[in-house]
Design an enzyme around this catalytic site. Structure first.
Site: not given
Length: 323
Positions: A114, A250, A280
């Site tokens: 990520c 993020h 996500n």
């Protein structure tokens, strides 16, 4: 004078299929309210059968090139941040290079889960500052739907697919924080925490594997580490949270985003949120949010932007840039 890596163009791509939270109610002991209350996620996109990460990345790259008014022949390098490349090798970036019809330059992948896009931005910045490249396409692209355990309600409802791209270009700056472009970066990792977020597949197992996550542990590390890395990047150029126009974090979890903004003393009105619509998307989440922020007219030239992310590894980092 100082060379800066300046954002010349931005774009994104989302697969057509939208998966609302209600779809998971049919296969799991979960609910729309449960998912929203714990993550802030309302829906996400899943790639179609046969639609690969490199396809998503190439579409986002085309959008960024169009936004910049440039062609693939104007690009020196492509960096793709991904944990879900089409194949073990070659890199997704070389596949994007081919799909764009780009026969010159070079292309490679960055794998920091990520945090991948932050790591890719830092690498692109270094290539430009060193004179190795004048223009670099930096892409975050993922098809996380293909590595989810659809029986694990704690993880499968959180992730989605998508891609975002920035075209960075070398431009002359004055060497001050008023310059457009990347002003500071901060990268970190700590391999001792591998077991709280990983995929149980690879060459050691002979299978692709599925995502495994200890959510409470990830949350505990995320808020502290994200705020700390953002502060360090800002401190490198003598700035503080008060100078920030936008945090583009993020997009993992709304509670993490709120906690990080609070620690940075930045109001949520100055945070660009897309987690509710995308879930996500791992390395794709920051460039997706940047592209949406510009498309919606919020990100304007001269804005001071902080991006920060944390992912498996653990790996985390931040970038301070002026739009």
């Amino acid at each position: 004078m100082q060379i800066r890596a300046v954002v010349r163009g931005v774009g994104h791509y989302l697969p057509e299929r939208i998966v609302e939270n209600a779809e998971f109610e049919k296969i799991l002991d979960t609910s729309d309210d449960w998912i929203r209350s714990r993550s802030g996620i309302e829906r996400r996109h899943f790639a179609a059968e046969g639609e690969m990460t490199s396809d998503l990345a190439a579409n986002a790259a085309r959008a960024a090139l169009e936004n910049a008014g440039l062609t693939p022949d104007d690009v020196d390098a492509i960096i793709v941040a991904t944990s879900t490349a089409d194949l073990t090798f070659p890199s997704a970036a070389t596949m994007v290079q081919a799909k764009l019809g780009m026969t010159g330059g070079f292309a490679f992948d960055v794998q920091a889960v990520c945090a991948g896009f932050v790591f890719a931005l830092a690498n692109a910045n270094a290539l430009i500052l060193s004179g190795q490249a004048q223009r670099v396409l930096v892409i975050g692209a993922e098809t996380f739907s293909r590595i989810l355990d659809m029986e694990d309600r704690g993880t499968c409802v959180l992730f989605g697919d998508g891609a975002g791209a920035l075209l960075l270009e070398a431009q002359d700056g004055a060497g001050t924080t008023d310059d457009r472009g990347i002003l500071a970066t901060d990268l970190n990792s700590d391999g001792r925490h591998k077991d709280i977020l990983y995929v149980d597949g690879g060459v050691s197992t002979g299978s692709t594997g599925v995502l495994k996550m200890h959510g409470k542990e990830v949350f505990r590390h995320a808020v502290e580490k994200l705020a700390d890395t953002a502060h360090r990047s800002l401190e490198k150029v003598g700035l503080t949270g008060e100078d920030v126009d936008w945090i583009v974090p993020h997009q993992a979890n709304l509670r993490i985003i709120k906690g990080t903004a609070h620690r940075m003393k930045v109001p949520m009105e100055r945070v660009i949120l897309t987690v509710q619509d995308h879930g996500n998307t791992s390395a794709a989440s920051i460039p997706l949010a940047l592209s949406v922020g510009q498309a919606e007219g919020r990100l304007k030239p001269g804005n001071l932007v902080v991006t920060e992310a944390i992912g498996g590894g653990l790996a985390w980092g931040s970038v301070v840039l002026r739009w």
